[in-house]
Design a protein around this motif. Structure first.
Motif, mmCIF file in Angstrom:
data_model
loop_
_atom_site.group_PDB
_atom_site.id
_atom_site.type_symbol
_atom_site.label_atom_id
_atom_site.label_comp_id
_atom_site.label_asym_id
_atom_site.label_seq_id
_atom_site.Cartn_x
_atom_site.Cartn_y
_atom_site.Cartn_z
ATOM 1 N N ILE A 297 3.313 14.410 -20.740
ATOM 2 C CA ILE A 297 2.707 14.101 -19.416
ATOM 3 C C ILE A 297 2.012 12.748 -19.467
ATOM 4 O O ILE A 297 2.200 11.886 -18.609
ATOM 5 N N ALA A 298 1.170 12.550 -20.531
ATOM 6 C CA ALA A 298 0.443 11.282 -20.638
ATOM 7 C C ALA A 298 1.406 10.106 -20.791
ATOM 8 O O ALA A 298 1.234 9.055 -20.182
ATOM 9 N N ALA A 299 2.467 10.311 -21.634
ATOM 10 C CA ALA A 299 3.420 9.224 -21.864
ATOM 11 C C ALA A 299 4.193 8.867 -20.588
ATOM 12 O O ALA A 299 4.417 7.700 -20.286
ATOM 13 N N SER A 300 4.602 9.918 -19.827
ATOM 14 C CA SER A 300 5.347 9.639 -18.590
ATOM 15 C C SER A 300 4.467 8.935 -17.556
ATOM 16 O O SER A 300 4.907 8.013 -16.873
ATOM 17 N N THR A 301 3.184 9.363 -17.444
ATOM 18 C CA THR A 301 2.262 8.713 -16.500
ATOM 19 C C THR A 301 2.067 7.248 -16.851
ATOM 20 O O THR A 301 2.168 6.356 -16.008
ATOM 21 N N PHE A 302 1.801 6.989 -18.133
ATOM 22 C CA PHE A 302 1.589 5.618 -18.572
ATOM 23 C C PHE A 302 2.853 4.777 -18.375
ATOM 24 O O PHE A 302 2.792 3.609 -17.987
ATOM 25 N N GLY A 303 4.046 5.393 -18.645
ATOM 26 C CA GLY A 303 5.291 4.660 -18.477
ATOM 27 C C GLY A 303 5.552 4.291 -17.021
ATOM 28 O O GLY A 303 6.019 3.193 -16.713
ATOM 29 N N ILE A 304 5.260 5.226 -16.092
ATOM 30 C CA ILE A 304 5.469 4.938 -14.661
ATOM 31 C C ILE A 304 4.544 3.809 -14.198
ATOM 32 O O ILE A 304 4.936 2.902 -13.466
ATOM 33 N N LEU A 305 3.270 3.856 -14.636
ATOM 34 C CA LEU A 305 2.336 2.794 -14.244
ATOM 35 C C LEU A 305 2.820 1.432 -14.736
ATOM 36 O O LEU A 305 2.757 0.436 -14.006
ATOM 37 N N LEU A 306 3.286 1.389 -15.971
ATOM 38 C CA LEU A 306 3.748 0.109 -16.506
ATOM 39 C C LEU A 306 5.042 -0.346 -15.818
ATOM 40 O O LEU A 306 5.285 -1.541 -15.660
ATOM 41 N N MET B 272 0.840 -1.203 0.000
ATOM 42 C CA MET B 272 0.000 0.000 0.000
ATOM 43 C C MET B 272 0.875 1.252 0.000
ATOM 44 O O MET B 272 0.571 2.254 -0.660
ATOM 45 N N THR B 273 1.985 1.206 0.764
ATOM 46 C CA THR B 273 2.878 2.379 0.818
ATOM 47 C C THR B 273 3.489 2.662 -0.557
ATOM 48 O O THR B 273 3.616 3.815 -0.971
ATOM 49 N N SER B 274 3.871 1.592 -1.289
ATOM 50 C CA SER B 274 4.445 1.786 -2.635
ATOM 51 C C SER B 274 3.424 2.400 -3.588
ATOM 52 O O SER B 274 3.776 3.203 -4.461
ATOM 53 N N ALA B 275 2.156 2.038 -3.421
ATOM 54 C CA ALA B 275 1.106 2.629 -4.289
ATOM 55 C C ALA B 275 1.000 4.122 -4.020
ATOM 56 O O ALA B 275 0.886 4.924 -4.963
ATOM 57 N N TYR B 276 1.015 4.511 -2.703
ATOM 58 C CA TYR B 276 0.956 5.955 -2.389
ATOM 59 C C TYR B 276 2.167 6.691 -2.979
ATOM 60 O O TYR B 276 2.049 7.810 -3.501
ATOM 61 N N ILE B 277 3.332 6.060 -2.837
ATOM 62 C CA ILE B 277 4.548 6.699 -3.387
ATOM 63 C C ILE B 277 4.433 6.834 -4.904
ATOM 64 O O ILE B 277 4.807 7.856 -5.496
ATOM 65 N N LEU B 278 3.896 5.791 -5.579
ATOM 66 C CA LEU B 278 3.736 5.827 -7.042
ATOM 67 C C LEU B 278 2.799 6.947 -7.463
ATOM 68 O O LEU B 278 3.079 7.715 -8.394
ATOM 69 N N ILE B 279 1.662 7.081 -6.771
ATOM 70 C CA ILE B 279 0.687 8.135 -7.105
ATOM 71 C C ILE B 279 1.313 9.514 -6.897
ATOM 72 O O ILE B 279 1.169 10.434 -7.720
ATOM 73 N N ALA B 280 2.015 9.685 -5.778
ATOM 74 C CA ALA B 280 2.641 10.982 -5.500
ATOM 75 C C ALA B 280 3.698 11.319 -6.559
ATOM 76 O O ALA B 280 3.806 12.459 -7.009
ATOM 77 N N SER B 281 4.461 10.317 -6.984
ATOM 78 C CA SER B 281 5.488 10.558 -8.017
ATOM 79 C C SER B 281 4.862 10.991 -9.327
ATOM 80 O O SER B 281 5.348 11.899 -10.007
ATOM 81 N N ILE B 282 3.746 10.316 -9.665
ATOM 82 C CA ILE B 282 3.060 10.679 -10.930
ATOM 83 C C ILE B 282 2.551 12.107 -10.860
ATOM 84 O O ILE B 282 2.683 12.889 -11.813
ATOM 85 N N LEU B 283 1.958 12.500 -9.712
ATOM 86 C CA LEU B 283 1.421 13.866 -9.584
ATOM 87 C C LEU B 283 2.551 14.893 -9.651
ATOM 88 O O LEU B 283 2.425 15.932 -10.327
ATOM 89 N N ILE B 284 3.647 14.610 -8.933
ATOM 90 C CA ILE B 284 4.777 15.575 -8.941
ATOM 91 C C ILE B 284 5.375 15.692 -10.333
ATOM 92 O O ILE B 284 5.644 16.789 -10.829
ATOM 93 N N LEU B 285 5.593 14.529 -10.992
ATOM 94 C CA LEU B 285 6.168 14.553 -12.349
ATOM 95 C C LEU B 285 5.250 15.269 -13.334
ATOM 96 O O LEU B 285 5.696 16.063 -14.166
ATOM 97 N N GLY B 286 3.916 14.996 -13.261
ATOM 98 C CA GLY B 286 2.970 15.687 -14.157
ATOM 99 C C GLY B 286 3.000 17.183 -13.938
ATOM 100 O O GLY B 286 2.955 17.964 -14.886
ATOM 101 N N GLY B 287 3.069 17.630 -12.659
ATOM 102 C CA GLY B 287 3.133 19.073 -12.395
ATOM 103 C C GLY B 287 4.402 19.703 -12.933
ATOM 104 O O GLY B 287 4.374 20.785 -13.511
ATOM 105 N N LEU B 288 5.548 19.002 -12.712
ATOM 106 C CA LEU B 288 6.815 19.553 -13.209
ATOM 107 C C LEU B 288 6.812 19.666 -14.721
ATOM 108 O O LEU B 288 7.226 20.682 -15.287
ATOM 109 N N VAL B 289 6.346 18.607 -15.416
ATOM 110 C CA VAL B 289 6.324 18.633 -16.886
ATOM 111 C C VAL B 289 5.356 19.697 -17.373
ATOM 112 O O VAL B 289 5.620 20.410 -18.346
ATOM 113 N N ALA B 290 4.199 19.864 -16.709
ATOM 114 C CA ALA B 290 3.243 20.901 -17.123
ATOM 115 C C ALA B 290 3.839 22.293 -16.940
ATOM 116 O O ALA B 290 3.714 23.162 -17.810
ATOM 117 N N ALA B 291 4.512 22.500 -15.786
ATOM 118 C CA ALA B 291 5.135 23.819 -15.568
ATOM 119 C C ALA B 291 6.236 24.074 -16.590
ATOM 120 O O ALA B 291 6.358 25.168 -17.134
#
Length: 486
Positions: free
Chosen positions: A56-65, A1-20
């Motif tokens: 953003i979409a490609a990085s999110t999909f890549g992290i999930l995979l 469960m902790t790894s899932a939270y870390i994964l979600i947080a990483s995706i959100l941070i990475l999406g924000g950085l790439v958007a900025a």
């Protein structure tokens, strides 16, 4: 469960950085008005923003995979899992049949327990093995049931969506029926108005009949007036044509009078020209040379040398019996010489020609000339096609070959002059035998030719001459070519 939270947080941070980063990059592209592939700056900024969203979409999909093994297996191994599921179902059915057979044998073994104790022991061992296999298959069946349940849930959602769509369709049907009723009312009103229009149409028809009678009388009068106008216009045109012809005759008369005066004025000069042979014709080149000034002050000396060559050529042509070898025959204005020297001082290579300005007969002691200058640059490259003439492969007679070859050389001469070649053209080494041998090869070639082609034998500059190689083409291939003497 902790790894899932870390994964979600990483995706959100990475999406924000790439958007900025994409927003900052798009702003800089828009401010600097940069362009990509010829697009406008505004369109370039839009393209950068779109690429950022795609990243953003490609990085999110890549992290999930990368971090979700179950997602990778579900996405890339779905067909294999379904295949294993079908195999497991088949194995389960076969085990069920085997279980029934084992139970029957067990009943028989119970009745004959005393006599067949050894067989019962082996049968029990087989049954235990089958039971273990059944347990494994049961675990797989449990997993399949869970998958089937998820599919059933999705099917339930789809049915719910279908019900909602059916309700919307029913509502639309009600609205359509209401509009149909409104259309029926409108049609009734239209029918009533159509009847009123028909009555008005009948009254208008009677009025039109009366108007047609009056219009026929008016047309008759208009026709008579048109005939009178046409007759008047014809007379005006004839009068204007006669006036124009009169003016043209007056202009021609004035021109002829001026020509007669000129002929009378120069009659004596033309009489002398008829008695003597023309030695130099207008436009004849008396000297030519390629000039490049290394020292700018040497321009006057170079021009003087060209004029001396032209002077010697003029003396040879007009007759050197009555003219001294060092006498200056050619005449050119000082302004032309000065202009020529100034143009040569830019350090580039030029072709300078000294050309006769008129026709001169033998015995003349003054020949007016002018200088022509052109940049000596490369006009044709080695192997470049100059002209192409098609051939009739079925009629290769001597006259046809000679005619097509003359046409090819004429087209080549025209192309060379138009491109700026000042020298002449020659085939190969300039010997007539080269052309004759080429014609003989064409006659001996039995399959016939499609085209004759003239190509540059080597790099050619403005001063020329343009050396040619003649080629015979058949089906796009060179089958005959002119040969130079080795």
């Amino acid at each position: 469960m902790t790894s899932a939270y870390i994964l979600i947080a990483s995706i959100l941070i990475l999406g924000g950085l790439v958007a900025a980063l994409g927003d900052r990059l798009g702003s800089r592209v828009g401010k600097k008005r940069l362009t990509i592939c010829g697009l406008r700056p505004k369109q370039t900024a839009v393209v950068v923003t779109v690429l950022t969203g795609t990243l953003i979409a490609a990085s999110t999909f890549g992290i999930l995979l990368a971090f979700s093994k179950s997602l990778r297996e579900g996405l890339f191994q779905l067909d294999e899992i379904q295949k294993q599921l079908r195999i497991a179902k088949a194995d389960l059915e076969r085990l069920g049949v085997d279980k029934d057979d084992v139970e029957k044998e067990l009943q028989k073994a119970t009745e004959e327990q005393k006599n067949v104790e050894k067989k019962l022991q082996s049968t029990n061992e087989n049954f235990n093995k089958a039971k273990e296999q059944l347990k494994a298959v049961s675990n797989q069946a449990t997993q399949l049931k869970a998958d089937i349940q998820s599919l059933l849930n999705e099917r339930k959602e789809l049915r719910q969506n279908k019900i909602e769509l059916d309700q919307e369709i029913e509502q639309l049907k009600q609205e359509v029926s209401q509009r149909d009723e409104e259309l029926k009312k409108g049609k009734a009103q239209i029918a009533q108005q159509t009847q009123i229009l028909n009555e008005r149409q009948q009254r208008l028809q009677s009025l039109e009949e009366q108007q047609s009678t009056l219009q026929a009388q008016i047309d008759k009068r208009d026709a008579e007036i048109t005939q009178l106008d046409q007759a008047i216009n014809d007379k005006d045109m004839a009068l204007k044509e006669r006036e124009f012809q009169l003016q043209q005759l007056e202009r021609e008369s004035n021109y002829l009078q001026r020509q007669v005066a000129l002929l009378e004025q120069y009659y004596q000069t033309y009489q002398e020209l008829r008695e003597r042979k023309i030695a130099i014709v207008r436009g004849q080149v008396l000297s030519i040379g390629a000039v490049r000034l290394v020292v700018p002050k040497a321009g006057t000396q170079v021009v003087d040398e060209l004029l001396r060559q032209a002077n010697r050529a003029a003396i040879e042509l007009v007759g050197k019996e009555n003219i001294k070898p060092d006498e200056r025959v050619v005449k050119i204005t000082q302004g032309q010489v000065q202009q020529l020297v100034e143009q040569l001082q830019d350090g580039r290579e030029y072709v300078v020609r000294i050309i006769a300005a008129g026709n001169y007969v033998q015995g003349e002691k003054e020949v007016r000339v002018f200088a022509d200058i052109a940049l000596n640059q490369q006009i044709f490259s080695e192997g470049e096609t100059i002209a192409v003439i098609s051939m009739d492969s079925l009629e290769l007679t001597d006259e046809t070959i000679q005619e097509r070859l003359d046409l090819l050389l004429s087209a080549t001469q025209f192309r060379a002059r138009r491109s700026g070649i000042l020298g002449g053209i020659q085939v190969g080494d300039g010997r007539l035998k080269t052309v004759v041998d080429f014609i003989e090869e064409i006659k001996q070639y039995e399959e016939g030719l499609d085209d004759l082609k003239a190509v540059a034998l080597k790099d050619t500059k403005t001063i020329g001459p343009l050396k040619l190689k003649l080629l015979g083409i058949r089906n796009g291939q060179v089958v005959i070519e002119s040969q130079e003497e080795s």
